[in-house]
Design a protein around this motif. Structure first.
Motif, PDB file in Angstrom:
ATOM      1  N   LYS A   1     -26.303 -44.414  -4.929  1.00  0.00           N
ATOM      2  CA  LYS A   1     -27.416 -43.603  -6.003  1.00  0.00           C
ATOM      3  C   LYS A   1     -28.537 -43.173  -5.963  1.00  0.00           C
ATOM      4  O   LYS A   1     -28.764 -42.669  -6.490  1.00  0.00           O
ATOM      5  CB  LYS A   1     -27.547 -45.386  -5.716  1.00  0.00           C
ATOM      6  CG  LYS A   1     -25.746 -46.272  -6.762  1.00  0.00           C
ATOM      7  CD  LYS A   1     -25.708 -45.170  -8.151  1.00  0.00           C
ATOM      8  CE  LYS A   1     -24.642 -45.978  -8.608  1.00  0.00           C
ATOM      9  NZ  LYS A   1     -24.304 -44.588  -9.352  1.00  0.00           N
TER      10      LYS A   1
ATOM     11  N   GLU B   1     -22.145 -39.927 -11.060  1.00  0.00           N
ATOM     12  CA  GLU B   1     -20.965 -39.722 -12.032  1.00  0.00           C
ATOM     13  C   GLU B   1     -19.995 -40.166 -11.161  1.00  0.00           C
ATOM     14  O   GLU B   1     -18.882 -40.968 -11.424  1.00  0.00           O
ATOM     15  CB  GLU B   1     -20.803 -38.689 -12.768  1.00  0.00           C
ATOM     16  CG  GLU B   1     -21.837 -37.585 -13.413  1.00  0.00           C
ATOM     17  CD  GLU B   1     -21.915 -38.506 -14.648  1.00  0.00           C
ATOM     18  OE1 GLU B   1     -21.430 -39.386 -15.092  1.00  0.00           O
ATOM     19  OE2 GLU B   1     -23.538 -38.779 -15.066  1.00  0.00           O
TER      20      GLU B   1
ATOM     21  N   PRO C   1     -17.882 -43.040  -9.340  1.00  0.00           N
ATOM     22  CA  PRO C   1     -17.603 -44.556  -8.984  1.00  0.00           C
ATOM     23  C   PRO C   1     -18.023 -44.654  -7.574  1.00  0.00           C
ATOM     24  O   PRO C   1     -17.181 -44.686  -6.882  1.00  0.00           O
ATOM     25  CB  PRO C   1     -16.545 -45.089  -9.825  1.00  0.00           C
ATOM     26  CG  PRO C   1     -16.007 -43.969 -10.870  1.00  0.00           C
ATOM     27  CD  PRO C   1     -16.731 -42.109 -10.211  1.00  0.00           C
TER      28      PRO C   1
ATOM     29  N   THR D   1     -20.984 -49.740  -8.747  1.00  0.00           N
ATOM     30  CA  THR D   1     -20.665 -49.832  -9.724  1.00  0.00           C
ATOM     31  C   THR D   1     -19.091 -50.705 -10.355  1.00  0.00           C
ATOM     32  O   THR D   1     -19.489 -51.314 -11.347  1.00  0.00           O
ATOM     33  CB  THR D   1     -19.512 -47.793 -10.073  1.00  0.00           C
ATOM     34  OG1 THR D   1     -20.403 -47.121  -9.927  1.00  0.00           O
ATOM     35  CG2 THR D   1     -19.213 -47.730 -11.663  1.00  0.00           C
TER      36      THR D   1
ATOM     37  N   TYR E   1     -12.259 -47.627 -14.015  1.00  0.00           N
ATOM     38  CA  TYR E   1     -13.850 -47.046 -13.111  1.00  0.00           C
ATOM     39  C   TYR E   1     -13.864 -45.950 -13.108  1.00  0.00           C
ATOM     40  O   TYR E   1     -15.218 -45.512 -13.558  1.00  0.00           O
ATOM     41  CB  TYR E   1     -14.163 -47.587 -11.982  1.00  0.00           C
ATOM     42  CG  TYR E   1     -14.936 -49.011 -12.010  1.00  0.00           C
ATOM     43  CD1 TYR E   1     -15.682 -49.946 -12.662  1.00  0.00           C
ATOM     44  CD2 TYR E   1     -13.273 -49.715 -11.232  1.00  0.00           C
ATOM     45  CE1 TYR E   1     -15.056 -51.353 -11.796  1.00  0.00           C
ATOM     46  CE2 TYR E   1     -13.427 -51.211 -10.943  1.00  0.00           C
ATOM     47  CZ  TYR E   1     -14.679 -51.451 -11.445  1.00  0.00           C
ATOM     48  OH  TYR E   1     -15.199 -52.927 -11.393  1.00  0.00           O
TER      49      TYR E   1
END
Length: 130
Positions: free
Chosen positions: A69, A76, A78, A100, A119
């Motif tokens: 992250k 973008e 997942p 996610t 997702y």
């Protein structure tokens, strides 16, 4: 060129099952068996999605999610935990670390691919295109 899904899983049987089901559905798979290598691989290929276990050598799944992250290139992508951690609070803890989504093991072979696909943004396919 197809964008791969990246699986970070240290259990060979779990890895085989996930890879088999996803390839059968048309996905290309890359895999690693430890967290540190998984983060490196994700940054080098920018996959369609990243599936990871929480119990990993090198770097556990919480650290993997947080590390992924931190990279805007993966914003973008997942990041989905696929784990046997199913106690009260485990789902919330991994989501707070940056995942996610969350799928419990043992996976259901009949629904696994559709659980992953939920997702993706609407219209995505196994090629990684809209």
């Amino acid at each position: 060129m197809k964008k791969p899904l990246l699986i970070i899983e240290d259990n060979a049987q779990n890895l085989y099952m996930m890879q088999f089901l996803l390839e059968k559905s048309g996905f290309t798979i890359l895999s690693t068996m430890d967290g540190t290598k998984g983060v490196e691989t994700a940054l080098s290929c920018i996959p369609l999605a990243i599936l990871f276990d929480i119990q990993l050598p090198g770097m556990d799944g919480y650290a993997v999610a947080a590390a992924l992250k931190r990279h805007h290139e993966l914003a973008e992508v997942p990041i989905i935990a696929v784990t046997s951690y199913a106690m009260v609070g485990d789902r919330e803890r991994i989501l707070a670390a940056g995942a996610t989504g969350y799928i419990e093991k043992p996976i259901n072979p009949e629904t696994f691919v559709s659980e992953i696909c939920k997702y993706f943004p609407p219209g995505w396919d196994a090629e990684g295109k809209l």
